[in-house]
Design an enzyme around this catalytic site. Structure first.
Site, PDB file in Angstrom:
ATOM      1  N   PHE A 152       0.799  -1.228   0.000  1.00  0.00           N
ATOM      2  CA  PHE A 152       0.000   0.000   0.000  1.00  0.00           C
ATOM      3  C   PHE A 152       0.831   1.278   0.000  1.00  0.00           C
ATOM      4  O   PHE A 152       0.438   2.288   0.577  1.00  0.00           O
ATOM      5  CB  PHE A 152      -0.972  -0.006   1.198  1.00  0.00           C
ATOM      6  CG  PHE A 152      -1.601  -1.347   1.429  1.00  0.00           C
ATOM      7  CD1 PHE A 152      -2.259  -1.998   0.406  1.00  0.00           C
ATOM      8  CD2 PHE A 152      -1.506  -1.963   2.662  1.00  0.00           C
ATOM      9  CE1 PHE A 152      -2.824  -3.247   0.614  1.00  0.00           C
ATOM     10  CE2 PHE A 152      -2.069  -3.222   2.880  1.00  0.00           C
ATOM     11  CZ  PHE A 152      -2.735  -3.867   1.852  1.00  0.00           C
ATOM     12  N   CYS A 153       1.994   1.238  -0.642  1.00  0.00           N
ATOM     13  CA  CYS A 153       2.883   2.412  -0.708  1.00  0.00           C
ATOM     14  C   CYS A 153       3.161   2.982   0.675  1.00  0.00           C
ATOM     15  O   CYS A 153       3.308   4.189   0.854  1.00  0.00           O
ATOM     16  CB  CYS A 153       2.295   3.481  -1.633  1.00  0.00           C
ATOM     17  SG  CYS A 153       2.236   2.976  -3.360  1.00  0.00           S
TER      18      CYS A 153
END
Length: 405
Positions: A347-348
């Site tokens: 999710f970055c």
């Protein structure tokens, strides 16, 4: 809300698509699509013409800016700059921060608020809102550099946990520091709270705000932004260019909005923000959140990822792990066989997600797991994220829980 309606499953049946990946990119609100469709026949240049189309488009663009400023409660000393997204906004701000400024952030941040900064103090992810406040207070008290900018998320894109931004802002200001807030995940869920955060700068994205037309916002105090070199050099940012190339740059938003602006994106974003600002989303969302978290807790081989205590305030985002199951394959199966859209990955927010995955696996198995430096490719070193918002139903939540069972 614009939705795909029914989708076909692998066995040939059709079901209503359960979009539980809204934290990545939200669908388009019907009112936003209608507003865009109404404007398109009049599309023309902004700030660069005298005809009827240009006049209308310039007016619509600046009215969009005023709408954002109004919702954020900003005054004459502030500015609203339209960007591409939150990442673009933080990169712009990083370019504008005076060179002698130390940036203080946490390693729980999205990469948009982790990677652009130069001189950075990165604090360990706290275990509670109170610990976050104490850690920042201690850091600012002990810092050597008198000039500081605190940059922090308002709501985690991994856990959905809401951070104590108002209290962090009080601490920052007491120590003479400024604070920037990543509101990408808070804005779609609680736009009415944005004006009360106490932030000096705030950034968010239209595509997470049900306005997926390529616009974002950086809003806040104008002094640093007016003093900085233009983010993009070009037409609109330049007030005067001499024959020898000497350039006098514009002040205000134009300084950092060179080129033809994204009129449609700005109008769409402002329309969505205004619409959501007048809607009470909390009760429905919290009921769905309780339903999902309770259901996940009842499954024996599923563990929710969390940083703060279980009762901490959250928005509609829940990440979890199923040890022994490949997250990418699981997400594909949910989509192909059950008509459910979720996301598998880090999710970055790699440092935070890897840490939480290790802790969750330890809670489930009693054996610490060593996690590697994975990227965004499918693999065991990832989690599953279910995120929801407008258009999500109890049936969508129940279908996910049934599929996991």
């Amino acid at each position: 809300m614009l939705t795909p309606g029914e989708v076909k499953l692998s066995d040939g049946r059709s079901v209503d698509f359960a979009n539980l990946d809204i934290a990545a990119t939200a669908p388009c609100l019907r009112v936003v699509a209608d507003t865009v469709a109404e404007l398109l026949p009049y599309y023309g240049s902004v700030h660069r013409g005298a005809g009827a189309l240009s006049e209308r488009c310039t007016r619509e663009y600046e009215q969009a800016r005023e709408t954002v400023a109004d919702v954020l409660g900003h005054g004459p000393g502030d500015t609203v700059i339209f960007t591409r997204n939150t990442t673009d906004a933080f990169n712009l701000l990083a370019r504008a921060v005076p060179a002698d400024t130390t940036v203080v952030t946490f390693d729980a941040e999205h990469h948009a608020n982790l990677l652009p900064w130069r001189d950075t103090i990165r604090l360990a992810a706290p275990r509670s809102p109170e610990e976050a406040v104490e850690a920042l207070d201690s850091c600012l008290y002990r810092r050597q550099n008198p000039n500081a900018l605190v940059s922090v998320t308002a709501a985690s894109n991994v856990t959905g946990e809401v951070w104590p931004v108002e209290r962090l802002a009080e601490v920052a200001h007491r120590h003479g520091a400024r604070i920037a807030v990543d509101a990408a995940q808070l804005a779609p869920h609680a736009p009415g709270r944005l004006a009360g955060l106490g932030a000096d700068y705030i950034a968010f994205s239209g595509h997470k705000l049900y306005a997926p037309f390529g616009a974002g916002v950086l809003a806040g105090r104008a002094d640093w932004l007016d003093a900085a070199e233009p983010y993009l050099a070009g037409g609109g940012a330049s007030a005067h260019v001499a024959d020898d190339g000497t350039t006098r740059w514009a002040t205000g938003p134009a300084r950092h909005e060179a080129g033809t602006p994204n009129l449609i994106g700005a109008v769409a974003l402002a329309t969505a923000l205004r619409t959501l600002h007048h809607r009470d989303l909390a009760a429905t969302e919290q009921a769905l959140l309780h339903r999902l978290r309770t259901g996940l807790a009842a499954l024996p081989h599923v563990e929710e990822l969390r940083l703060f205590p279980a009762a901490a305030e959250r928005v509609g985002i829940v990440s979890f792990t199923v040890p022994g199951r490949d997250p990418g394959e699981l997400a594909t199966t949910l989509g192909r066989d059950h008509g459910i859209g979720v996301r598998a990955g880090l999710f970055c927010a790699h440092p935070l997600t890897r840490r939480l995955l290790s802790e969750a696996t330890t809670r489930l198995t009693g054996t610490p797991e060593t996690t590697g430096a994975a990227g965004c490719e499918p693999g065991a070193d990832q989690a599953i994220r279910a995120s929801f918002g407008i258009g999500t139903t109890e049936g969508h939540i129940d279908r996910l829980l049934a599929a996991l069972r």
